[in-house]
Design a protein around this motif. Sequence first.
Motif, short mmCIF file in Angstrom:
data_model
loop_
_atom_site.label_atom_id
_atom_site.label_comp_id
_atom_site.label_asym_id
_atom_site.label_seq_id
_atom_site.Cartn_x
_atom_site.Cartn_y
_atom_site.Cartn_z
N LEU A 624 0.71 -1.51 -0.06
CA LEU A 624 -0.19 -0.42 -0.15
C LEU A 624 0.20 1.38 0.13
O LEU A 624 0.30 2.35 0.04
N LEU A 625 1.93 0.79 0.47
CA LEU A 625 2.82 2.90 0.32
C LEU A 625 3.86 2.20 -0.17
O LEU A 625 3.56 3.26 -1.17
N TYR A 626 4.08 1.51 -1.50
CA TYR A 626 4.68 1.67 -2.22
C TYR A 626 3.78 2.36 -3.13
O TYR A 626 3.93 2.94 -4.67
N ALA A 627 2.56 1.26 -3.63
CA ALA A 627 1.74 1.84 -4.50
C ALA A 627 1.38 3.10 -4.68
O ALA A 627 1.65 3.79 -5.65
N ARG A 628 1.67 3.70 -3.24
CA ARG A 628 0.66 4.87 -3.26
C ARG A 628 1.92 6.18 -4.32
O ARG A 628 1.64 7.38 -4.32
N PHE A 629 2.81 5.80 -3.46
CA PHE A 629 4.43 6.09 -3.53
C PHE A 629 4.93 6.50 -5.56
O PHE A 629 4.08 7.31 -5.88
N TRP A 630 4.00 4.93 -6.04
CA TRP A 630 4.30 5.37 -7.70
C TRP A 630 3.45 5.73 -8.17
O TRP A 630 3.00 6.79 -8.93
N HIS A 631 1.76 6.32 -7.52
CA HIS A 631 0.98 6.54 -8.32
C HIS A 631 1.15 8.30 -8.44
O HIS A 631 0.47 8.57 -8.92
N LYS A 632 1.97 8.26 -7.45
CA LYS A 632 1.90 9.96 -6.81
C LYS A 632 3.60 10.22 -8.14
O LYS A 632 2.32 11.55 -8.44
N VAL A 633 4.11 9.41 -8.02
CA VAL A 633 5.21 10.62 -9.64
C VAL A 633 4.10 10.44 -10.78
O VAL A 633 4.54 11.48 -11.45
N LEU A 634 3.33 9.22 -11.09
CA LEU A 634 2.69 9.53 -12.16
C LEU A 634 1.70 10.35 -12.42
O LEU A 634 1.37 11.14 -13.12
N TYR A 635 0.91 11.20 -11.46
CA TYR A 635 0.91 12.07 -10.83
C TYR A 635 0.68 13.45 -11.45
O TYR A 635 0.55 14.27 -12.43
N ASP A 636 2.05 13.51 -10.66
CA ASP A 636 2.94 14.78 -10.63
C ASP A 636 3.55 14.71 -12.08
O ASP A 636 3.47 15.42 -12.50
N LEU A 637 3.91 13.46 -13.09
CA LEU A 637 4.28 13.83 -14.16
C LEU A 637 2.57 13.70 -15.58
O LEU A 637 3.41 13.98 -16.40
#
Length: 915
Positions: A624-637
């Motif tokens: 749940l932590l890793y997935a949130r992190f990746w998702h936020k990077v995709l959001y930022d980009l």
Amino acid sequence: MEQVEVPPFRYTAEMANRIEARWQDYWRQNGTFHAPNPVGPLADAQHPRYGAEKMFVLDMFPYPSGAGLHVGHPLGFIGTDVFARFNRMAGRNVLHTMGFDAFGLPAEQYAVQTGTHPRKTTEENIERYRAQLSMLGLGHDPRRSVATTDVEFYRWTQWIFLQIYNSWFDADQKKARPIAELEAQLAHLPASERRKIVDSKRLAYVSQAPVNWCPGLGTVLANEEVTADGRSERGNFPVFKRNLKQWMMRITAYADRLIDDLDVLDWPEPIKLMQRNWIGRSTGAYIDFSSIRVFTTRPDTVFGATYMVLAPEHAKVDELVADEWPDGTHAVWTGGHATPREAVAAYREFTASKSDVERQADAKEKTGVFIGAFAMNPVNGAHIPIFIADYVLAGYGTGAIMAVPGQDERDWEFAEVFELPIIRTVEPPASFDGKAYTGEGPAINSGFLDGMDIAQAKAAIIEWLEARGFGEGAVTYRLRDWLFSRQRYWGEPFPIVFDEHGNAIALPDSMLPVELPDVADFAPKTFDVNDADSEPETPLSRAKEWVEVELDLGDGPRVYRRETNVMPQWAGSCWYQLRYLDPTNEQHFVDPANEAYWVGPLSGKPSGGVDLYVGGVEHAVLHLLYARFWHKVLYDLGHVSSYEPYQRLYNQGYIQAYAYRDDRGAVVPAEEVVEEQPGIYVWNGQKVDREYGKMGKSLKNVVTPDEMCSQYGADTFRVYEMSMGPLDVSRPWDTRAVVGSQRFLQRVWRAVVDEHTGSTVVSGDPAPVEVKRLLHKTIAGVREDMAELRFNTAIAKLIELTNALTKLDGTPRDVAEPLVLMLAPFAPHIAEELWHRLGHAGSLTYVDFPQADPAMLVDATVTYPVQVNGKVRGRIEVAADAGEDAIRAAALDAVSIVDAKKVIVVPGRLVSVVA
RNA sequence: CCUGAUAUGGCGCAAUUGGAAGCGCGUCGGUCUUAGGAACCGAUGAUUGCAGGUUCGAGUCCUGCUAUCAGAACCA
């Protein structure tokens, strides 16, 4: 034991199995659960739910185990299916599917054990898993199923890795930005220097750092994969700290957003708490004591710092340690050694010899040694002794603390052992008689801070320190960067090559996917579990012809060396739910229009994300932590419009089971044990003891869904699992109780179908009004229960309605039809069959779920119990709209009281008389 | 040691804002029956973990305790 005569049309297991097979075929052939996308190949403007309000229901990505399923595994899957089916009937466009998390250690270990290639065992296991699940009649959209091991899937996992690799975190904007923007800013620098800076800022980077090396698994592990007692979560092998060159993900850059965005999520509080604790944000200050920088959350107590402690591994220790003990050094400070150097060496050896388990067991007894040097407290110029002690951890803060025994329990304990002075700087209340005081109070013995409360004092001292260059306000985190490489075979290859200088070079998107090569020897090199000095060796490094590759990366064909580590299992599960949205898209990992429709932000749900995510608590801080992190990077980009992957999270409980042991402690098969008397269990004539635990081979208590389906039918099994208790609570499996659910379905069946002739027996006569009222009460209650996932209470209401129905002479159609529709989410096959027999064509999947008539929810008359001094003495029946005075009069009349002291009328409930 | 959750007939679970302690399973009895049964009808079964408190009224609110489960692991 066989029945001599069963009515030919009774709802038996055989009948259920026939019905189930028929409707599962129907659903498959008609694509009943295909959910239409707004755009692309999966769009379908003819679909009854095209463009409707959406609902994305998701199960945690299962790993297709070689061991097969037991009855505990499908619990959550059935729960999401019930929820999904209800929402389809309630008018929503529901996306529900299931894919497989098929890379990773367990798949590889299974392959090594069986001596077959992991791709083969993985594919077999997926097939087996699918077959077991398909019996249950889950309403999945099969077109959207993916596996992390599909080349077309991991192509995009690699693409996301490149997105992360080619980004940096802009601390001012607090978001990831393309690395090209950083390169542009540094255009004035020479190329080699620019490259150094750029590489040091990437969100995915190579670092030489202490990592968790697990010789037993032959790979390194992330912090999250190491248990509290220093062993691997998978396999329970010892884990050692080693300095190794590894790929890392800069998840720490997102620490604040990962904590703060929890506030907008609809998650269980315990999970949010576990994430907050894992990230471990603390606000405080850095303070410089001479050349040593410490971190503290209590800068307001700095006047009470009477000594310092460094972690034994702290880099400054060797530099600071004195040659001789200063005059007047306490005997207890030296540990009995002749010089500080000897004392330090001995103490380091002592702490290194202790395992993490021992260290924790010994945590209460403070140990340490003086290093013969002093540092100056910047606020009062005091020279305070410097110790090393293992209660200070090298990995947290600066690895050094100022010790304030007056306000810190650990420091107080240490100060008692080493006879160090204690100064209180917060005044405890008069009633306080403890040791260290950590509560609120005015500052004392603290110069210009005296009298301030803690918050004021913190602000004042930080300002003072900053003005004089002695320190600064600071925030630290417990979270470390995520160790992202594994020395295994069965994982996604990195889309990275190295040039002749060893520089990492990202492959362009056009060279994706980088396919995992077939190798004869895929087994990782493992070592003696305790061989801390062993060196990892990646299986891919043995595939020489794959590793050496000639590519044209812009400056002509040249020979490069491929990265031979693979990604960890968590990589695929960081983003799989996005691929469900657009599984066939070859241009994008998900089309922006499809992403926005299914998981985009909505009013009241600003983060966007999956509407319901169901799974176990064990993923609280890993996936749940890793997935949130990746998702936020995709959001930022700018690749997704949602900034959180999972809006609503629900933790299902576990199904556990009893196991039995004979008097030698050997486990006996649970299904052969009989309970002769309450609490007395017997197997083969001998008494056995009962224990409670997980379902598994070793406890000989496995019950499979296959057995349940053949003995009772899938619908009975589904109803039983959903009625056992609240979905989020663990509960014991009890096969003997399953029959209760079967009887319930039989009663429903019998209400519609004549068991002897098979003809439909509902009547056109209207139902009696009290049954009609019960029906509408049931509809209203079931609808509420569904939204809150209270399936057990919904089923209980349906059972009550059914029982009321069986008492009637005939079954009125106007009750039978809504009952069948309400049953459909739980027992879809029998419901479809009954719906069909009631004369309707096609599936009920998209038929409207019954609506309660508000007029039917209120009774014409109300019965009030009349309490006298808290005891029920009588009851009265009055019109529902009767006024309070009329109720009062009727109540007093009923209990023959004229001079009540007080009369309380609770509208719709009762009358309480105080005599 | 800390944090959180849970505790209601034999078992599994309900009970809306504080307002009549219910449901299912089991058990027992009866009906139908040569019999059996997963059929039908009916019944038994509770001091809501313990001790206090607030209230006309507490499963529900407050205080203290006990037990079970889960998590965290000296985080400055």
